[in-house]
Design a protein around this motif. Sequence first.
Motif, PDB file in Angstrom:
ATOM      1  N   ARG A  58      29.899  40.033  26.982  1.00 46.88           N
ATOM      2  CA  ARG A  58      30.668  39.740  25.777  1.00 46.88           C
ATOM      3  C   ARG A  58      32.014  40.455  25.773  1.00 46.88           C
ATOM      4  O   ARG A  58      32.932  40.053  25.054  1.00 46.88           O
ATOM      5  CB  ARG A  58      29.860  40.102  24.527  1.00 46.88           C
ATOM      6  N   ALA A  59      32.147  41.516  26.553  1.00 46.41           N
ATOM      7  CA  ALA A  59      33.414  42.244  26.613  1.00 46.41           C
ATOM      8  C   ALA A  59      34.411  41.580  27.553  1.00 46.41           C
ATOM      9  O   ALA A  59      35.618  41.625  27.315  1.00 46.41           O
ATOM     10  CB  ALA A  59      33.174  43.689  27.051  1.00 46.41           C
ATOM     11  N   THR A  60      33.916  40.953  28.610  1.00 50.56           N
ATOM     12  CA  THR A  60      34.809  40.338  29.598  1.00 50.56           C
ATOM     13  C   THR A  60      34.990  38.845  29.386  1.00 50.56           C
ATOM     14  O   THR A  60      35.968  38.265  29.871  1.00 50.56           O
ATOM     15  CB  THR A  60      34.277  40.569  31.024  1.00 50.56           C
ATOM     16  N   LEU A  97      32.618  41.968  39.072  1.00 46.61           N
ATOM     17  CA  LEU A  97      33.373  40.915  38.399  1.00 46.61           C
ATOM     18  C   LEU A  97      34.815  40.859  38.898  1.00 46.61           C
ATOM     19  O   LEU A  97      35.393  39.774  39.028  1.00 46.61           O
ATOM     20  CB  LEU A  97      33.344  41.134  36.889  1.00 46.61           C
ATOM     21  N   VAL A  98      35.400  42.012  39.168  1.00 44.26           N
ATOM     22  CA  VAL A  98      36.745  42.031  39.757  1.00 44.26           C
ATOM     23  C   VAL A  98      36.723  41.344  41.115  1.00 44.26           C
ATOM     24  O   VAL A  98      37.651  40.608  41.485  1.00 44.26           O
ATOM     25  CB  VAL A  98      37.262  43.480  39.885  1.00 44.26           C
ATOM     26  N   PHE A  99      35.648  41.556  41.854  1.00 42.17           N
ATOM     27  CA  PHE A  99      35.498  40.977  43.187  1.00 42.17           C
ATOM     28  C   PHE A  99      35.277  39.469  43.137  1.00 42.17           C
ATOM     29  O   PHE A  99      35.759  38.727  44.004  1.00 42.17           O
ATOM     30  CB  PHE A  99      34.317  41.665  43.883  1.00 42.17           C
ATOM     31  N   ASP A 139      33.335  30.478  25.693  1.00 44.92           N
ATOM     32  CA  ASP A 139      32.115  30.014  26.346  1.00 44.92           C
ATOM     33  C   ASP A 139      32.335  29.824  27.844  1.00 44.92           C
ATOM     34  O   ASP A 139      31.477  30.202  28.652  1.00 44.92           O
ATOM     35  CB  ASP A 139      31.663  28.696  25.717  1.00 44.92           C
ATOM     36  N   VAL A 140      33.470  29.276  28.226  1.00 45.39           N
ATOM     37  CA  VAL A 140      33.745  29.049  29.651  1.00 45.39           C
ATOM     38  C   VAL A 140      33.857  30.380  30.391  1.00 45.39           C
ATOM     39  O   VAL A 140      33.335  30.530  31.503  1.00 45.39           O
ATOM     40  CB  VAL A 140      35.032  28.216  29.827  1.00 45.39           C
ATOM     41  N   GLU A 141      34.525  31.351  29.804  1.00 47.46           N
ATOM     42  CA  GLU A 141      34.673  32.658  30.451  1.00 47.46           C
ATOM     43  C   GLU A 141      33.318  33.333  30.627  1.00 47.46           C
ATOM     44  O   GLU A 141      33.063  33.963  31.667  1.00 47.46           O
ATOM     45  CB  GLU A 141      35.606  33.546  29.623  1.00 47.46           C
ATOM     46  N   ARG A 142      32.454  33.192  29.642  1.00 43.07           N
ATOM     47  CA  ARG A 142      31.121  33.794  29.770  1.00 43.07           C
ATOM     48  C   ARG A 142      30.293  33.070  30.828  1.00 43.07           C
ATOM     49  O   ARG A 142      29.514  33.700  31.552  1.00 43.07           O
ATOM     50  CB  ARG A 142      30.407  33.784  28.419  1.00 43.07           C
ATOM     51  N   GLN A 151      38.949  38.753  35.132  1.00 44.51           N
ATOM     52  CA  GLN A 151      39.159  39.843  36.088  1.00 44.51           C
ATOM     53  C   GLN A 151      39.947  40.980  35.455  1.00 44.51           C
ATOM     54  O   GLN A 151      39.637  42.159  35.677  1.00 44.51           O
ATOM     55  CB  GLN A 151      39.891  39.316  37.319  1.00 44.51           C
ATOM     56  N   ALA A 152      40.956  40.656  34.669  1.00 41.31           N
ATOM     57  CA  ALA A 152      41.769  41.691  34.026  1.00 41.31           C
ATOM     58  C   ALA A 152      40.941  42.519  33.048  1.00 41.31           C
ATOM     59  O   ALA A 152      41.044  43.757  33.007  1.00 41.31           O
ATOM     60  CB  ALA A 152      42.951  41.047  33.304  1.00 41.31           C
ATOM     61  N   ARG A 153      40.115  41.836  32.261  1.00 45.17           N
ATOM     62  CA  ARG A 153      39.254  42.583  31.326  1.00 45.17           C
ATOM     63  C   ARG A 153      38.243  43.438  32.078  1.00 45.17           C
ATOM     64  O   ARG A 153      37.978  44.584  31.693  1.00 45.17           O
ATOM     65  CB  ARG A 153      38.520  41.606  30.399  1.00 45.17           C
ATOM     66  N   ALA A 154      37.655  42.889  33.147  1.00 48.83           N
ATOM     67  CA  ALA A 154      36.699  43.658  33.944  1.00 48.83           C
ATOM     68  C   ALA A 154      37.358  44.890  34.547  1.00 48.83           C
ATOM     69  O   ALA A 154      36.739  45.963  34.636  1.00 48.83           O
ATOM     70  CB  ALA A 154      36.107  42.773  35.039  1.00 48.83           C
TER      71      ALA A 154
END
Length: 383
Positions: A42-44, A193-195, A48-51, A202-205
């Motif tokens: 939920r933080a990154t 997630l960055v990987f 819905d698509v991002e999750r 990726q930026a949030r992760a």
Amino acid sequence: MILHELLSYDVLRVIWWLLLGILLVGFAVTDGFDLGAAALLRATGKTDVERRVVINTIGPVWEGNQVWLILGGGAIFAAWPQLYAISFSGFYLAMFAVLVCLILRPVAFKFRSKREGTAWRNGWDWVLTLSGWGAALVFGVAMGNVLLGVPFRLAPDMRIYWDGSFFDLFTPFALLCGLVSLTMLLMHGAAWLVFKTEGTVQARATRWGMVAAVLTTLLYVIAGVWLAKLSGFVLTEAMSTTGPSNPMLKSAAVGQGAWLANYAKQPALWIVPALGVLMPLLAALGMKLRREWLGLLSSGLAIAGIVLSVGVSMFPFILPSSVNPQFSLMVWDASSSHLTLFIMLVSTVIFLPIILAYTSWVYHIMRGKVRVEAISEGKGHAY
């Protein structure tokens, strides 16, 4: 039979102590990133698509990662039966809580996208997030209690009695260890997630991963300083390393700072906790610079250093008793028979490379980024 005779009982006991450590590290590193990524869902991912992007980075591999948990439990059961009996009965409610988290996760993976409703998907997203946080915390709290000593005792006929309760496990030091475990797995999940992602996710992760990495180093150092002031366990008399598996035959006591004695005897062992201090910072740097392999590899090495430092500190103890140090289980007095350890070692030498080869092949097939465009267009992603 020649090899069986060459591998003496004491050597096999040490080999299985090392293998247990390897299996625990394997579980923490592989299942750690999917627990951490789920905890950051939920933080990154804000849409819905991002999750779905986050879920699809771990969805194809999380089941295979559970193999290390099964291997670790099987190794404890076969190689250290008393350890299995005491820990799985004494930590019953804690393990039940972990199992609830691990059981709810696959349900959430499978059911989340079966309906379009926002409330439906948000509910399963919370299940994934909270199960990641819960499992990470409980694993760390359990490790903290092992360092403090567990409230069990043995009767003359070797029957086991547990003198503690579930809520006695949540002492300040154990909770600190739980926070170390949580931040460690959040760091590893963020590095994964960055990987595996790009763009906004990726930026949030990266931001979350850098914070978690710094907190991992800080909390681990605090836990180490605290551990140095706590009472550890020591042998007061030399004992046979090839004797029978009977904890009642040794003489042990409690001594302040005893968990650091191994480092004083072998200063080279400081390399292990040094990994736990320095590698999270290198992981943070790798994530910040978008050196994705560096971030993921460093976070994995940090986990290995933190987990292995517990074993190095405690050796040769594997489960101390806070009721009476004499009841503590050790490498030398809590293992299965010589023949059992040898047969298991042969099986491990045969099957572990197969598991590693298959796992490597799976990760090779699943390589590459999970992209928002592919999720939106429904190209090859099941979650």
